[in-house]
Motif scaffolding. Structure first.
Motif, PDB file in Angstrom:
ATOM      1  N   TYR A   1      71.757  10.806  45.228  1.00 58.08           N
ATOM      2  CA  TYR A   1      71.461   9.724  44.287  1.00 58.08           C
ATOM      3  C   TYR A   1      70.960   8.478  45.012  1.00 58.08           C
ATOM      4  CZ  TYR A   1      76.073   8.193  45.622  1.00 58.08           C
ATOM      5  OH  TYR A   1      77.158   7.810  46.338  1.00 58.08           O
ATOM      6  N   VAL A   2      71.173   8.386  46.327  1.00 56.73           N
ATOM      7  CA  VAL A   2      70.605   7.262  47.095  1.00 56.73           C
ATOM      8  C   VAL A   2      69.089   7.337  47.008  1.00 56.73           C
ATOM      9  CG1 VAL A   2      70.490   6.154  49.335  1.00 56.73           C
ATOM     10  CG2 VAL A   2      72.548   7.340  48.658  1.00 56.73           C
ATOM     11  N   PHE A   3      68.578   8.553  46.908  1.00 60.64           N
ATOM     12  CA  PHE A   3      67.164   8.812  46.721  1.00 60.64           C
ATOM     13  C   PHE A   3      66.664   8.171  45.434  1.00 60.64           C
ATOM     14  CE2 PHE A   3      63.429  11.394  46.328  1.00 60.64           C
ATOM     15  CZ  PHE A   3      63.448  11.949  45.073  1.00 60.64           C
ATOM     16  N   GLN A   4      67.462   8.230  44.359  1.00 61.31           N
ATOM     17  CA  GLN A   4      67.096   7.577  43.092  1.00 61.31           C
ATOM     18  C   GLN A   4      66.977   6.076  43.289  1.00 61.31           C
ATOM     19  OE1 GLN A   4      66.388   9.366  40.599  1.00 61.31           O
ATOM     20  NE2 GLN A   4      67.576  11.241  40.679  1.00 61.31           N
ATOM     21  N   MET A   5      67.915   5.511  44.053  1.00 61.81           N
ATOM     22  CA  MET A   5      67.887   4.082  44.319  1.00 61.81           C
ATOM     23  C   MET A   5      66.661   3.725  45.146  1.00 61.81           C
ATOM     24  SD  MET A   5      71.923   3.726  45.281  1.00 61.81           S
ATOM     25  CE  MET A   5      71.884   2.034  45.820  1.00 61.81           C
ATOM     26  N   GLU A   6      66.385   4.550  46.147  1.00 65.33           N
ATOM     27  CA  GLU A   6      65.255   4.259  47.034  1.00 65.33           C
ATOM     28  C   GLU A   6      63.932   4.268  46.263  1.00 65.33           C
ATOM     29  OE1 GLU A   6      64.758   6.966  50.283  1.00 65.33           O
ATOM     30  OE2 GLU A   6      63.189   5.732  51.192  1.00 65.33           O
ATOM     31  N   MET A   7      63.821   5.177  45.274  1.00 69.14           N
ATOM     32  CA  MET A   7      62.596   5.250  44.479  1.00 69.14           C
ATOM     33  C   MET A   7      62.282   3.909  43.831  1.00 69.14           C
ATOM     34  SD  MET A   7      61.446   8.512  44.127  1.00 69.14           S
ATOM     35  CE  MET A   7      61.437   9.482  42.673  1.00 69.14           C
ATOM     36  N   ILE A   8      63.288   3.291  43.236  1.00 72.88           N
ATOM     37  CA  ILE A   8      63.062   2.030  42.532  1.00 72.88           C
ATOM     38  C   ILE A   8      62.734   0.919  43.527  1.00 72.88           C
ATOM     39  CG2 ILE A   8      64.174   0.208  41.208  1.00 72.88           C
ATOM     40  CD1 ILE A   8      63.498   2.336  39.379  1.00 72.88           C
ATOM     41  N   VAL A   9      63.448   0.878  44.650  1.00 76.48           N
ATOM     42  CA  VAL A   9      63.199  -0.173  45.635  1.00 76.48           C
ATOM     43  C   VAL A   9      61.774  -0.053  46.174  1.00 76.48           C
ATOM     44  CG1 VAL A   9      63.896  -1.087  47.871  1.00 76.48           C
ATOM     45  CG2 VAL A   9      65.623  -0.341  46.258  1.00 76.48           C
ATOM     46  N   ARG A  10      61.371   1.157  46.521  1.00 80.30           N
ATOM     47  CA  ARG A  10      60.012   1.369  47.043  1.00 80.30           C
ATOM     48  C   ARG A  10      58.970   1.077  45.973  1.00 80.30           C
ATOM     49  NH1 ARG A  10      60.339   2.019  52.250  1.00 80.30           N
ATOM     50  NH2 ARG A  10      61.901   3.482  52.993  1.00 80.30           N
ATOM     51  N   ALA A  11      59.282   1.452  44.733  1.00 82.02           N
ATOM     52  CA  ALA A  11      58.333   1.207  43.639  1.00 82.02           C
ATOM     53  C   ALA A  11      58.040  -0.280  43.525  1.00 82.02           C
ATOM     54  CB  ALA A  11      58.894   1.746  42.331  1.00 82.02           C
TER      55      ALA A  11
END
Lengths: 239, 122
Positions: A186-196
């Motif tokens: 789920y850290v991957f889900q968080m990273e998606m938004i930050v990178r977006a």
């Protein structure tokens, strides 16, 4: 634009031992899309579930048609990130929906929100508007709010709920983000938004009701908290 | 006396972190959040240190000097209070979705009935 000029929504459903939930999610999704008149397809990526999930998926394919239900299974449990990549290869829609097993009845809200602001990403939030949770005790709510506060302070992500996994992406946006994101789980889900946010994509938010797993309960133990903190600090230092 | 092995690893981590500053800040490589925090803290820290150490020619009036020394602690405490108040407020206003849960249960029953009718064997 998808073929024909109209929008098409591809829902990616990675499954592992979801024999009980799968028919319900598919039914809810199909009904929601049919009611809103949107073109859709549901891509079921089963990682060799031992409980017969694939067999139920095959029955659903017969009921709804193989243009609406696409089965793209894998041999064994290979993780969420690769499941999305695998699913995207077969997606013919111009919008991709990624979700968990409980929130399908909100899909139509997402489609509407996307049109409203022509957003690149629409994300569900439990913390704003009339979003919320069901069946959570005080301790779990406190941990959730505390963790979210810490995330907001450290990452300033521009979205109020990062750990939710119910999102709608433009297909090109998701492909670009998948290339850039390296975390797992789920850290991957968080990273998606930050990178977006870093890449300048627009993010719309929709309040959602998070009803705990339809069957069974999720756990929030010490291990989950520690791994969350590790993930958060990693994102803090690398993004 | 600490051996060289104990100091070594932490020093390499620190230099690895600091090397981020030597990279040019083009639009593609933005600074990490950690980098931003370290920059901000370094800026504020040096300003505070400069004022506290009172180099000649930069003497502040007495009341300012009294506040200056414990200022970092004041700010930390203020931030702590803000955090507690914010999390407390958000906890208190965390919505409980009773209707959504009930609606979901209805949907589940409808789904099971409909799918059974269409030939699904659960």
């Amino acid at each position: 634009m998808a073929a024909g000029g109209a929008d098409k929504f591809s829902v990616l459903l990675p499954t592992y031992n979801e024999r009980e939930n799968l028919p319900l999610i598919v039914w809810l999704l199909a009904r929601t899309f049919q009611e809103s008149g949107n073109n859709f397809e549901i891509i079921i990526i089963d990682d060799g579930s031992p409980d017969g999930t694939q067999e139920i998926a095959e029955q659903l394919e017969k009921i709804y048609g193989s243009d609406k239900i696409l089965l793209r299974p894998r041999a064994r449990k290979l993780g969420l990130g690769t499941a999305y990549i695998h699913g995207m290869k077969h997606a013919t829609g111009n919008f991709i929906v990624i979700m968990d097993a409980d929130l399908s009845h909100h899909v139509s809200l997402y489609c509407i929100k996307q049109k409203e602001g022509n957003f690149d990403i629409v994300s569900g939030t439990r913390y704003k508007g009339n979003g919320g949770v069901y069946g959570w005790d005080l301790k779990r709510k406190l941990i959730s709010r505390g963790a979210n506060f810490l995330t907001q302070v450290l990452l300033r992500p521009g979205a109020s709920d990062l750990t939710g996994s119910f999102r709608l992406y433009r297909k090109e946006v998701l492909q670009k983000l998948m290339e850039k994101c390296v975390s797992k789980g789920y850290v991957f889900q968080m990273e998606m938004i930050v990178r977006a946010r870093q890449l300048g994509y627009t993010i719309g938010e929709v309040p959602i009701s998070f009803v705990d797993r339809v069957y069974g309960e999720s756990k929030l133990g010490g291990n989950e908290i520690v791994s969350f903190l590790k993930g958060l600090l990693t994102l803090f230092a690398t993004t | 006396r600490p051996g060289p092995g104990r100091v070594g690893p932490s020093l390499t981590v620190l230099t690895a972190r600091l090397s981020r500053f030597s990279r040019p800040l083009s639009p593609q490589t933005a600074m990490t959040k950690l980098g931003q925090w370290l920059c901000g803290l370094a800026l504020l820290g040096s300003a505070w240190a400069a004022l506290t150490l009172e180099p000649p020619g930069l003497r502040l009036p007495a009341p300012f000097r009294q506040v200056l020394l414990p200022l970092p602690v004041y700010l930390l405490v203020a931030f702590g209070c803000y955090s507690l108040a914010t999390v407390g407020y958000r906890l208190a206003t965390f919505n409980d979705c009773e209707e959504a849960a009930a609606e979901l249960q209805e949907h589940i029953s409808a789904a099971r009935a409909d799918l059974r009718r269409r030939g699904l064997r659960f």
